[in-house]
Design a protein around this motif. Sequence first.
Motif, PDB file in Angstrom:
ATOM      1  N   VAL A  56      38.590  46.371  40.362  1.00 18.83           N
ATOM      2  CA  VAL A  56      39.026  46.864  39.055  1.00 18.83           C
ATOM      3  C   VAL A  56      37.847  46.790  38.094  1.00 18.83           C
ATOM      4  O   VAL A  56      37.212  45.737  37.956  1.00 18.83           O
ATOM      5  CB  VAL A  56      40.203  46.041  38.510  1.00 18.83           C
ATOM      6  N   GLY A  77      41.932  43.657  42.755  1.00 19.37           N
ATOM      7  CA  GLY A  77      43.282  44.142  42.517  1.00 19.37           C
ATOM      8  C   GLY A  77      43.937  44.538  43.831  1.00 19.37           C
ATOM      9  O   GLY A  77      43.259  44.909  44.792  1.00 19.37           O
ATOM     10  N   GLN A  79      47.423  46.864  45.360  1.00 17.92           N
ATOM     11  CA  GLN A  79      48.367  47.902  44.945  1.00 17.92           C
ATOM     12  C   GLN A  79      49.318  48.240  46.082  1.00 17.92           C
ATOM     13  O   GLN A  79      48.925  48.298  47.248  1.00 17.92           O
ATOM     14  CB  GLN A  79      47.610  49.161  44.525  1.00 17.92           C
ATOM     15  N   TYR A  98      48.434  45.011  40.755  1.00 18.59           N
ATOM     16  CA  TYR A  98      48.277  43.655  40.225  1.00 18.59           C
ATOM     17  C   TYR A  98      46.809  43.267  40.367  1.00 18.59           C
ATOM     18  O   TYR A  98      46.211  43.466  41.434  1.00 18.59           O
ATOM     19  CB  TYR A  98      49.138  42.655  40.992  1.00 18.59           C
ATOM     20  N   GLY A  99      46.237  42.732  39.299  1.00 19.71           N
ATOM     21  CA  GLY A  99      44.841  42.330  39.376  1.00 19.71           C
ATOM     22  C   GLY A  99      44.329  41.804  38.055  1.00 19.71           C
ATOM     23  O   GLY A  99      45.105  41.325  37.213  1.00 19.71           O
ATOM     24  N   PHE A 250      40.242  51.683  39.074  1.00 21.16           N
ATOM     25  CA  PHE A 250      40.562  50.925  40.283  1.00 21.16           C
ATOM     26  C   PHE A 250      40.039  51.689  41.488  1.00 21.16           C
ATOM     27  O   PHE A 250      40.479  52.808  41.773  1.00 21.16           O
ATOM     28  CB  PHE A 250      42.073  50.727  40.392  1.00 21.16           C
TER      29      PHE A 250
END
Length: 274
Positions: A56, A77, A79, A98-99, A250
């Motif tokens: 990220v 991150g 995903q 999420y990250g 990302f």
Amino acid sequence: MKQVLFPVLFILLCIGTAQGQGTDVMRTLKVEEGYRSPQPKLKLRYPVIHAGAGAVFYTGEMRAQKQFDKFIRASWGVQFGIEQRVGKYVGFQAHVLYGHVTSNVQTAWEFKNFKSRIISPDIRITLHFEHITSKKASVAPFISAGAGMVNFESRTDLYDKNGLLYHAWQDGSLRSKPEQPGNENALLLERDYRFDTDVTPPRRNVFQVVGEAGIKFKILNFWDFQLSYTQYYSFGSFTSYSGKNDSYGFMKAGLTYYFGQVKYLKKAGTPPAE
């Protein structure tokens, strides 16, 4: 990151292997037909799942001009997503990322930084191009665009390991006192990169738009490997000092699994050549 991603990918692999014990299924282990299989008709009926991990990057305003040096720090991150194809070229996707997003600026006049934990769900419409090129091709591009929300919690590194506040000096150092007459003997400080102070703004859930471009490689007739880059533009800021609207990117590597492919081959066999 490895503790989260590897078990999930292992479970997905076990699902594909457990369903793939029939004679017809084993023939699909060779990718002889590329994106000819699974066929568009199959993708209308069954979902496709996505899982991936990567880096990220903060792309917002809180960066020194042309700053691509040590202060640009990629964070990790993961995903996960699900997609429903509605034709040869179009699919609808739901994803969650999420990250962490990190940025640091240190000049002769300022020293500021932050690290934000993000949870970013979104929905997208995706265009796939595997049926535009040769049907026997095992490589195909795709693009997607959509919108969603991002929830974040931001912290900044203001103090060193001994609790002394950082002050930026024009010589590029960090010291225990501001640069002014009488402070020549201020202690030199070394950053500990411990984000110790909460700087989350009151509005921590903001709307954002999303765009992605990538390429997928068929590794089995019901598995793809993907490489992609997604840009997120948020209508809000991670901190009170990082700009009006923040953005981040990302870069991901991941796997895609086509549900229903094994069941289809068991019933109907390998699709006839065209």
